[in-house]
Design a protein around this motif. Structure first.
Motif, mmCIF file in Angstrom:
data_model
loop_
_atom_site.group_PDB
_atom_site.id
_atom_site.type_symbol
_atom_site.label_atom_id
_atom_site.label_comp_id
_atom_site.label_asym_id
_atom_site.label_seq_id
_atom_site.Cartn_x
_atom_site.Cartn_y
_atom_site.Cartn_z
ATOM 1 N N VAL A 1 -72.524 -56.867 0.271
ATOM 2 C CA VAL A 1 -71.437 -57.299 1.155
ATOM 3 C C VAL A 1 -71.366 -56.661 2.284
ATOM 4 C CG1 VAL A 1 -70.029 -57.986 -0.770
ATOM 5 C CG2 VAL A 1 -69.923 -55.809 0.172
ATOM 6 N N MET A 2 -71.024 -57.231 3.584
ATOM 7 C CA MET A 2 -70.892 -56.477 4.900
ATOM 8 C C MET A 2 -69.612 -55.860 5.016
ATOM 9 S SD MET A 2 -73.982 -57.201 5.885
ATOM 10 C CE MET A 2 -73.726 -56.688 7.525
ATOM 11 N N LEU A 3 -69.686 -54.822 5.628
ATOM 12 C CA LEU A 3 -68.335 -53.903 6.099
ATOM 13 C C LEU A 3 -67.738 -54.611 7.340
ATOM 14 C CD1 LEU A 3 -69.276 -50.190 5.511
ATOM 15 C CD2 LEU A 3 -68.149 -51.810 4.085
ATOM 16 N N PRO A 4 -66.527 -54.457 7.649
ATOM 17 C CA PRO A 4 -65.895 -54.953 8.782
ATOM 18 C C PRO A 4 -66.675 -54.604 10.310
ATOM 19 C CG PRO A 4 -64.257 -54.205 7.289
ATOM 20 C CD PRO A 4 -65.444 -53.754 6.529
ATOM 21 N N ASP A 5 -67.288 -53.649 10.160
ATOM 22 C CA ASP A 5 -68.091 -53.387 11.513
ATOM 23 C C ASP A 5 -68.964 -54.433 11.877
ATOM 24 O OD1 ASP A 5 -70.456 -52.784 9.955
ATOM 25 O OD2 ASP A 5 -70.198 -50.641 10.055
ATOM 26 N N GLY A 6 -69.408 -55.302 10.738
ATOM 27 C CA GLY A 6 -70.360 -56.313 11.146
ATOM 28 C C GLY A 6 -71.920 -55.803 11.000
ATOM 29 N N TRP A 7 -72.159 -54.713 10.618
ATOM 30 C CA TRP A 7 -73.464 -54.101 10.534
ATOM 31 C C TRP A 7 -73.688 -53.796 9.325
ATOM 32 C CZ3 TRP A 7 -77.417 -55.337 13.719
ATOM 33 C CH2 TRP A 7 -77.158 -55.866 15.122
ATOM 34 N N THR A 8 -72.988 -52.669 8.790
ATOM 35 C CA THR A 8 -73.323 -52.045 7.567
ATOM 36 C C THR A 8 -73.248 -52.919 6.095
ATOM 37 O OG1 THR A 8 -72.369 -49.980 8.614
ATOM 38 C CG2 THR A 8 -72.765 -49.867 6.185
ATOM 39 N N ALA A 9 -74.246 -52.844 5.654
ATOM 40 C CA ALA A 9 -74.399 -53.394 4.316
ATOM 41 C C ALA A 9 -74.371 -52.646 3.136
ATOM 42 C CB ALA A 9 -75.677 -54.343 4.145
ATOM 43 N N VAL A 10 -73.566 -52.776 2.178
ATOM 44 C CA VAL A 10 -73.155 -52.026 1.148
ATOM 45 C C VAL A 10 -73.324 -52.912 -0.139
ATOM 46 C CG1 VAL A 10 -71.519 -50.652 2.200
ATOM 47 C CG2 VAL A 10 -70.496 -52.595 0.781
ATOM 48 N N THR A 11 -73.720 -52.077 -1.476
ATOM 49 C CA THR A 11 -73.948 -52.842 -2.523
ATOM 50 C C THR A 11 -72.586 -53.468 -3.013
ATOM 51 O OG1 THR A 11 -73.565 -50.673 -3.897
ATOM 52 C CG2 THR A 11 -75.796 -51.411 -3.367
ATOM 53 N N GLU A 12 -72.734 -54.762 -3.628
ATOM 54 C CA GLU A 12 -71.597 -55.121 -4.020
ATOM 55 C C GLU A 12 -70.535 -54.500 -5.164
ATOM 56 O OE1 GLU A 12 -70.862 -59.910 -4.834
ATOM 57 O OE2 GLU A 12 -71.745 -58.936 -6.709
ATOM 58 N N ASP A 13 -71.541 -53.538 -5.905
ATOM 59 C CA ASP A 13 -70.812 -52.907 -7.188
ATOM 60 C C ASP A 13 -70.570 -51.490 -6.862
ATOM 61 O OD1 ASP A 13 -73.455 -52.315 -7.208
ATOM 62 O OD2 ASP A 13 -73.810 -53.015 -8.899
ATOM 63 N N GLY A 14 -70.956 -51.039 -5.627
ATOM 64 C CA GLY A 14 -70.751 -49.761 -5.134
ATOM 65 C C GLY A 14 -71.605 -48.714 -5.625
ATOM 66 N N GLN A 15 -72.707 -49.513 -6.325
ATOM 67 C CA GLN A 15 -74.004 -48.282 -6.778
ATOM 68 C C GLN A 15 -74.900 -47.910 -5.632
ATOM 69 O OE1 GLN A 15 -75.259 -48.212 -10.656
ATOM 70 N NE2 GLN A 15 -74.170 -50.182 -11.335
ATOM 71 N N ARG A 16 -75.443 -46.835 -6.048
ATOM 72 C CA ARG A 16 -76.531 -46.390 -4.838
ATOM 73 C C ARG A 16 -77.677 -47.137 -4.686
ATOM 74 N NH1 ARG A 16 -76.139 -39.946 -4.901
ATOM 75 N NH2 ARG A 16 -73.897 -39.826 -4.382
ATOM 76 N N SER A 17 -78.292 -47.227 -3.402
ATOM 77 C CA SER A 17 -79.408 -47.796 -3.036
ATOM 78 C C SER A 17 -80.263 -46.862 -2.434
ATOM 79 C CB SER A 17 -78.800 -48.957 -1.861
ATOM 80 O OG SER A 17 -79.904 -49.835 -1.537
ATOM 81 N N ALA A 18 -81.391 -47.269 -2.557
ATOM 82 C CA ALA A 18 -82.936 -46.600 -1.539
ATOM 83 C C ALA A 18 -83.469 -47.542 -0.908
ATOM 84 C CB ALA A 18 -83.556 -45.803 -2.637
ATOM 85 N N HIS A 19 -84.051 -46.580 0.323
ATOM 86 C CA HIS A 19 -84.793 -47.702 1.245
ATOM 87 C C HIS A 19 -85.860 -46.752 1.757
ATOM 88 C CE1 HIS A 19 -84.684 -49.509 5.634
ATOM 89 N NE2 HIS A 19 -85.566 -50.097 4.878
#
Length: 259
Positions: A212-230
């Motif tokens: 899901v996208m945060l209100p800043d319009g840029w930051t994408a976060v996991t829908e369930d709040g779990q961690r991600s790697a890139h």
């Protein structure tokens, strides 16, 4: 049309990619509990400028940061701000520069202090998936061969790939043809040819692959709040196979990059 680089263009891309690789390692060195992401971004800005380069991200489609700094549940495109890095965080740095008119683009995930075993496995699986995808970046293969190899490995390891963001061609412009998804069907998509340069960048989540996208319009976060790697490398396709333009000495030493 997918751009084909030749001769001096490839040499220029090598220089830009060597530089961005050096820059991301220097930024990583200042990551510590208590530092804000804004401070990291400003350090990156001064560092990039000191090398006679420019941020490829600042102002791109309105992006307000010099680099992308994403922590834990933030998947990608995090903006430097008041958030402080804490002990045990996973910090994703995505750095793009313009040097001599050419783009260097790379991303890595760094643990700050000690992280749990599953976070370490998440990082290893993501970096290994990147190398598995790169192994398919050979003349005569298709983009789907890269995509399918990444997705298959990640799913086998019990994680999920993010499908909202994909890799891309890179050169004079940050995003060129073709898109390089981290999911798909082998044997599909554009055929790969020597001289193509691709930014291959799996984003992998511990839980759901949805974001899901945060209100800043840029930051994408996991829908369930779990961690991600890139992790991301810029890769040149040659007659002899893939050449990783953003490979560092540390990468070569790390087991997760050489298996």
């Amino acid at each position: 049309m997918i751009p084909i680089k030749r001769g001096k263009e490839i040499e220029a891309m090598r220089r830009s990619c060597r530089l961005v690789t050096e820059i991301i390692e220097k930024i990583q060195a200042i990551l510590a509990p208590g530092i804000t992401t804004a401070e990291v971004d400003q350090y990156a800005a001064h560092l990039i400028q000191s090398y006679g380069a420019k941020s490829a991200f600042l102002g791109y489609r309105g992006f307000p940061g010099n680099i992308c700094i994403s922590i834990n549940e933030e998947v990608v495109h995090g903006i430097g701000g008041k958030r402080k890095i804490r002990y045990g965080d996973l910090v994703k740095l995505d750095v793009g520069i313009i040097f001599e008119g050419w783009i260097g683009d790379t991303a890595k995930t760094f643990p700050v202090g000690t992280v749990d075993v599953e976070d370490l496995r998440l990082m290893e699986v993501t970096s290994t998936a990147l190398m598995i995808g790169i192994a398919q970046a050979r003349e005569g293969n298709r983009v789907g061969d890269i995509s399918s190899a990444i997705e298959k490995y990640v799913l086998e390891q019990g994680f999920q790939v993010v499908k909202d963001f994909v890799g891309h061609g890179v050169g004079r412009r940050l995003h060129e043809e073709p898109p390089v998804p981290n999911f798909g069907k082998a044997g599909c998509g554009p055929k790969l040819k020597a001289g193509m340069i691709l930014a291959i960048e799996p984003m992998v989540n511990r839980g759901t692959g949805r974001v899901v996208m945060l209100p800043d319009g840029w930051t994408a976060v996991t829908e369930d709040g779990q961690r991600s790697a890139h992790f991301e490398h810029t890769v040149l396709i040659t007659k002899k196979g893939p050449e990783i333009l953003t490979l560092s000495e540390k990468d070569i030493e790390l087991d997760c990059y050489t298996r």
